[in-house]
Design an enzyme around this catalytic site. Structure first.
Site, PDB file in Angstrom:
ATOM      1  CG  HIS A   1     123.005  12.549  88.256  1.00  0.00           C
ATOM      2  ND1 HIS A   1     123.245  11.737  89.164  1.00  0.00           N
ATOM      3  CD2 HIS A   1     121.970  12.308  87.651  1.00  0.00           C
ATOM      4  CE1 HIS A   1     122.393  10.861  89.017  1.00  0.00           C
ATOM      5  NE2 HIS A   1     121.576  11.040  87.991  1.00  0.00           N
TER       6      HIS A   1
ATOM      7  CB  ILE B   1     125.430   8.058  77.368  1.00  0.00           C
ATOM      8  CG1 ILE B   1     125.971   7.398  76.209  1.00  0.00           C
ATOM      9  CG2 ILE B   1     124.623   6.850  78.093  1.00  0.00           C
ATOM     10  CD1 ILE B   1     127.072   6.406  76.672  1.00  0.00           C
TER      11      ILE B   1
HETATM   12  P1  5GP Z   1     119.855   8.582  87.075  1.00  0.00           P
HETATM   13  O1  5GP Z   1     119.372   7.291  86.370  1.00  0.00           O
HETATM   14  O2  5GP Z   1     120.842   7.939  88.039  1.00  0.00           O
HETATM   15  O3  5GP Z   1     118.873   9.283  87.720  1.00  0.00           O
HETATM   16  O4  5GP Z   1     120.625   9.126  85.747  1.00  0.00           O
HETATM   17  C1  5GP Z   1     122.290   8.599  85.431  1.00  0.00           C
HETATM   18  C2  5GP Z   1     122.097   9.066  83.796  1.00  0.00           C
HETATM   19  O5  5GP Z   1     123.151   8.819  83.329  1.00  0.00           O
HETATM   20  C3  5GP Z   1     121.304   8.076  82.858  1.00  0.00           C
HETATM   21  O6  5GP Z   1     120.251   8.993  82.533  1.00  0.00           O
HETATM   22  C4  5GP Z   1     122.136   7.668  81.926  1.00  0.00           C
HETATM   23  O7  5GP Z   1     121.499   7.762  80.798  1.00  0.00           O
HETATM   24  C5  5GP Z   1     123.227   8.340  82.080  1.00  0.00           C
HETATM   25  N1  5GP Z   1     124.636   7.715  81.717  1.00  0.00           N
HETATM   26  C6  5GP Z   1     124.855   6.608  82.233  1.00  0.00           C
HETATM   27  N2  5GP Z   1     125.901   6.174  81.860  1.00  0.00           N
HETATM   28  C7  5GP Z   1     126.526   7.242  81.164  1.00  0.00           C
HETATM   29  C8  5GP Z   1     127.770   7.590  80.507  1.00  0.00           C
HETATM   30  O8  5GP Z   1     128.687   6.653  80.541  1.00  0.00           O
HETATM   31  N3  5GP Z   1     127.746   8.770  79.862  1.00  0.00           N
HETATM   32  C9  5GP Z   1     126.866   9.673  79.843  1.00  0.00           C
HETATM   33  N4  5GP Z   1     126.998  10.815  79.160  1.00  0.00           N
HETATM   34  N5  5GP Z   1     125.629   9.489  80.662  1.00  0.00           N
HETATM   35  C10 5GP Z   1     125.686   8.276  81.269  1.00  0.00           C
END
Ligand code: 5GP
Ligand code: ZN
Length: 119
Positions: free
Chosen positions: A105, A36
């Site tokens: 992820h 997102i």
């Molecule tokens: P992290 O920070 O845990 O490595 O990655 C989580 C990712 O999820 C982030 O890059 C963030 O932008 C993405 N993200 C958070 N909320 C959402 C959402 O509701 N939809 C999508 N498609 N991505 C999300």
């Protein structure tokens, strides 16, 4: 229990369709959707459908599923046509490394120059 859906997990909600996402690829065990808040022209998240908190837990609890995620990441890169130029697969692990969603992820990033070492 490892692998069970978590009611408070954003990515478990995306798996079942309770939270919408732009899905670019789906297999029996994985889903890939656009981030997102993209950090590159191509920024896709590849997740196992089953809930595991991070990459290390995934690899320990379900090694074949970890392989499925890595295979899907490569398939997404080819589908997005970033495989020839090169791309990055990132698993942020732990809050100190920027992990904000505790459902494993892979970030698949490409379509621009990628610095090394990363920030
Ligand atoms: P992290 O920070 O845990 O490595 O990655 C989580 C990712 O999820 C982030 O890059 C963030 O932008 C993405 N993200 C958070 N909320 C959402 C959402 O509701 N939809 C999508 N498609 N991505 C999300
Ligand atoms: Zn989850």
């Amino acid at each position: 229990m490892a692998g069970e859906p978590q009611s408070d997990c954003l990515f478990c909600k995306i798996v079942v369709g309770d939270v919408p996402a732009t899905i670019v690829r789906e297999t029996a065990t994985t889903v890939a959707f656009r981030d997102i808040n993209p950090q590159a022209p191509t920024h896709v998240l590849v997740i196992p459908k089953a809930h595991h908190t991070d990459a290390a837990a995934l690899a320990t609890e379900a090694p074949e599923l970890a392989a499925d995620v890595l295979r899907a990441a490569g398939e997404v890169a080819a589908q997005e046509k970033i495989d020839e130029a090169g791309y990055r697969v990132v698993f942020n692990t732990g809050a100190g490394a920027g992990q904000t969603v505790f459902h494993a992820h892979a970030h698949v990033l490409g379509g621009r120059g990628l610095e090394w070492p990363p920030g």
